[in-house]
Design a protein around this motif. Structure first.
Motif, mmCIF file in Angstrom:
data_model
loop_
_atom_site.group_PDB
_atom_site.id
_atom_site.type_symbol
_atom_site.label_atom_id
_atom_site.label_comp_id
_atom_site.label_asym_id
_atom_site.label_seq_id
_atom_site.Cartn_x
_atom_site.Cartn_y
_atom_site.Cartn_z
ATOM 1 N N ALA A 40 -0.938 7.795 -5.598
ATOM 2 C CA ALA A 40 0.062 8.448 -4.770
ATOM 3 C C ALA A 40 -0.512 9.757 -4.247
ATOM 4 C CB ALA A 40 1.327 8.696 -5.579
ATOM 5 N N PRO A 41 0.021 10.273 -3.153
ATOM 6 C CA PRO A 41 -0.497 11.527 -2.586
ATOM 7 C C PRO A 41 -0.494 12.652 -3.615
ATOM 8 C CG PRO A 41 0.997 10.493 -1.054
ATOM 9 C CD PRO A 41 1.091 9.702 -2.321
ATOM 10 N N GLY A 42 -1.639 13.325 -3.745
ATOM 11 C CA GLY A 42 -1.745 14.450 -4.644
ATOM 12 C C GLY A 42 -1.873 14.090 -6.107
ATOM 13 N N LYS A 43 -1.980 12.803 -6.394
ATOM 14 C CA LYS A 43 -2.080 12.374 -7.792
ATOM 15 C C LYS A 43 -3.398 11.634 -8.032
ATOM 16 C CE LYS A 43 2.844 12.051 -8.797
ATOM 17 N NZ LYS A 43 3.919 11.224 -9.404
ATOM 18 N N GLU A 44 -3.772 11.540 -9.290
ATOM 19 C CA GLU A 44 -4.985 10.828 -9.648
ATOM 20 C C GLU A 44 -4.766 9.322 -9.563
ATOM 21 O OE1 GLU A 44 -7.070 14.029 -12.712
ATOM 22 O OE2 GLU A 44 -6.522 12.024 -13.402
ATOM 23 N N ARG A 45 -5.862 8.623 -9.422
ATOM 24 C CA ARG A 45 -5.807 7.166 -9.431
ATOM 25 C C ARG A 45 -5.331 6.701 -10.805
ATOM 26 N NH1 ARG A 45 -10.485 4.285 -6.138
ATOM 27 N NH2 ARG A 45 -9.490 5.707 -4.663
ATOM 28 N N GLU A 46 -4.387 5.778 -10.798
ATOM 29 C CA GLU A 46 -3.711 5.375 -12.029
ATOM 30 C C GLU A 46 -3.893 3.882 -12.273
ATOM 31 O OE1 GLU A 46 0.956 5.459 -13.644
ATOM 32 O OE2 GLU A 46 0.508 5.516 -11.506
ATOM 33 N N PHE A 47 -4.249 3.522 -13.492
ATOM 34 C CA PHE A 47 -4.358 2.112 -13.864
ATOM 35 C C PHE A 47 -2.993 1.455 -13.801
ATOM 36 C CE2 PHE A 47 -5.818 -1.612 -15.996
ATOM 37 C CZ PHE A 47 -4.800 -1.989 -16.848
ATOM 38 N N VAL A 48 -2.959 0.255 -13.232
ATOM 39 C CA VAL A 48 -1.717 -0.522 -13.178
ATOM 40 C C VAL A 48 -1.833 -1.784 -14.042
ATOM 41 C CG1 VAL A 48 -0.161 -1.836 -11.686
ATOM 42 C CG2 VAL A 48 -1.147 0.334 -10.870
ATOM 43 N N SER A 49 -2.890 -2.562 -13.791
ATOM 44 C CA SER A 49 -3.013 -3.838 -14.481
ATOM 45 C C SER A 49 -4.435 -4.355 -14.352
ATOM 46 C CB SER A 49 -2.030 -4.845 -13.874
ATOM 47 O OG SER A 49 -2.066 -6.077 -14.560
ATOM 48 N N LEU A 86 11.147 -3.020 -8.199
ATOM 49 C CA LEU A 86 10.384 -1.853 -7.760
ATOM 50 C C LEU A 86 11.242 -0.600 -7.759
ATOM 51 C CD1 LEU A 86 8.276 -3.600 -5.036
ATOM 52 C CD2 LEU A 86 7.347 -2.204 -6.889
ATOM 53 N N LYS A 87 10.584 0.489 -8.101
ATOM 54 C CA LYS A 87 11.235 1.799 -8.171
ATOM 55 C C LYS A 87 10.557 2.739 -7.177
ATOM 56 C CE LYS A 87 11.750 1.168 -13.180
ATOM 57 N NZ LYS A 87 11.450 1.761 -14.519
ATOM 58 N N PRO A 88 11.246 3.782 -6.747
ATOM 59 C CA PRO A 88 10.609 4.740 -5.835
ATOM 60 C C PRO A 88 9.309 5.309 -6.390
ATOM 61 C CG PRO A 88 12.968 5.092 -5.870
ATOM 62 C CD PRO A 88 12.683 4.059 -6.920
ATOM 63 N N GLU A 89 9.229 5.456 -7.709
ATOM 64 C CA GLU A 89 8.009 6.010 -8.304
ATOM 65 C C GLU A 89 6.842 5.024 -8.295
ATOM 66 O OE1 GLU A 89 11.071 5.927 -9.692
ATOM 67 O OE2 GLU A 89 10.955 5.523 -11.861
ATOM 68 N N ASP A 90 7.068 3.787 -7.888
ATOM 69 C CA ASP A 90 5.982 2.825 -7.723
ATOM 70 C C ASP A 90 5.276 2.979 -6.383
ATOM 71 O OD1 ASP A 90 8.077 0.377 -9.297
ATOM 72 O OD2 ASP A 90 6.378 1.433 -10.206
ATOM 73 N N ALA A 91 5.826 3.766 -5.496
ATOM 74 C CA ALA A 91 5.231 3.935 -4.173
ATOM 75 C C ALA A 91 3.859 4.578 -4.284
ATOM 76 C CB ALA A 91 6.143 4.787 -3.299
ATOM 77 N N ALA A 92 2.882 3.958 -3.629
ATOM 78 C CA ALA A 92 1.501 4.443 -3.689
ATOM 79 C C ALA A 92 0.632 3.521 -2.842
ATOM 80 C CB ALA A 92 0.987 4.447 -5.124
ATOM 81 N N VAL A 93 -0.612 3.902 -2.698
ATOM 82 C CA VAL A 93 -1.618 2.973 -2.199
ATOM 83 C C VAL A 93 -2.129 2.184 -3.400
ATOM 84 C CG1 VAL A 93 -3.886 2.731 -1.138
ATOM 85 C CG2 VAL A 93 -2.280 4.445 -0.270
ATOM 86 N N TYR A 94 -2.085 0.875 -3.285
ATOM 87 C CA TYR A 94 -2.544 0.005 -4.364
ATOM 88 C C TYR A 94 -3.933 -0.529 -4.017
ATOM 89 C CZ TYR A 94 1.890 0.105 -6.785
ATOM 90 O OH TYR A 94 2.991 0.518 -7.501
ATOM 91 N N LEU A 95 -4.833 -0.370 -4.966
ATOM 92 C CA LEU A 95 -6.220 -0.768 -4.760
ATOM 93 C C LEU A 95 -6.636 -1.795 -5.809
ATOM 94 C CD1 LEU A 95 -6.173 2.731 -4.775
ATOM 95 C CD2 LEU A 95 -8.083 2.139 -3.285
ATOM 96 N N CYS A 96 -7.374 -2.778 -5.379
ATOM 97 C CA CYS A 96 -7.949 -3.695 -6.357
ATOM 98 C C CYS A 96 -9.404 -3.324 -6.585
ATOM 99 C CB CYS A 96 -7.794 -5.156 -5.943
ATOM 100 S SG CYS A 96 -8.860 -5.706 -4.624
#
Length: 126
Positions: A40-49, A86-96
């Motif tokens: 998400a903008p201004g945040k670190e890349r976060e592991f999802v799955s 889905l929740k608003p906090e799930d909004a982000a760029v998703y990368l594989c």
């Protein structure tokens, strides 16, 4: 060269669902574990799955467990992320990303992945 191309992002209302896809080429897909991260903008890349190279083991961040499902089709060189509730906090760029199973490392650490896609935007409206 290796290419990972994500698709399936978009705008969805809170509580809705999306299915992301990541098509891989230029690598022996069946020897790579695959991961999904988000940023998400201004945040670190976060592991999802993540999913093991043979698909038998899956891993999820606590924040998405029970709502997201990762899967892969080695015949199609594609990994999927089914996202529900889905929740608003799930909004982000998703990368594989592709993780070389012949190397050591952690599925949870972005720098341990060998290849990355460009990402697909997921927007969740409240």
């Amino acid at each position: 060269q290796v290419q990972l191309v994500e698709s399936g992002g978009g705008l969805v209302q809170a509580g809705g669902s999306l299915r992301l896809s990541c098509a891989a080429s230029g690598l022996t897909f069946s020897t790579y574990a695959m991961g999904w991260f988000r940023q998400a903008p201004g945040k670190e890349r976060e592991f999802v799955s993540a999913i093991s190279y043979y698909g038998g083991s899956t891993y999820y961040a606590d924040s998405v467990k029970g709502r997201f499902t990762i899967s892969r089709d080695n015949a199609k060189n594609t990994v999927y992320l089914q996202m529900s509730s889905l929740k608003p906090e799930d909004a982000a760029v998703y990368l594989c990303a592709a993780f070389d199973s012949r190397r050591s490392g952690s599925y949870y650490v972005p720098s341990d992945y060998s290849y990355w896609g460009q990402g697909t935007q997921v927007t969740v409206s409240s």
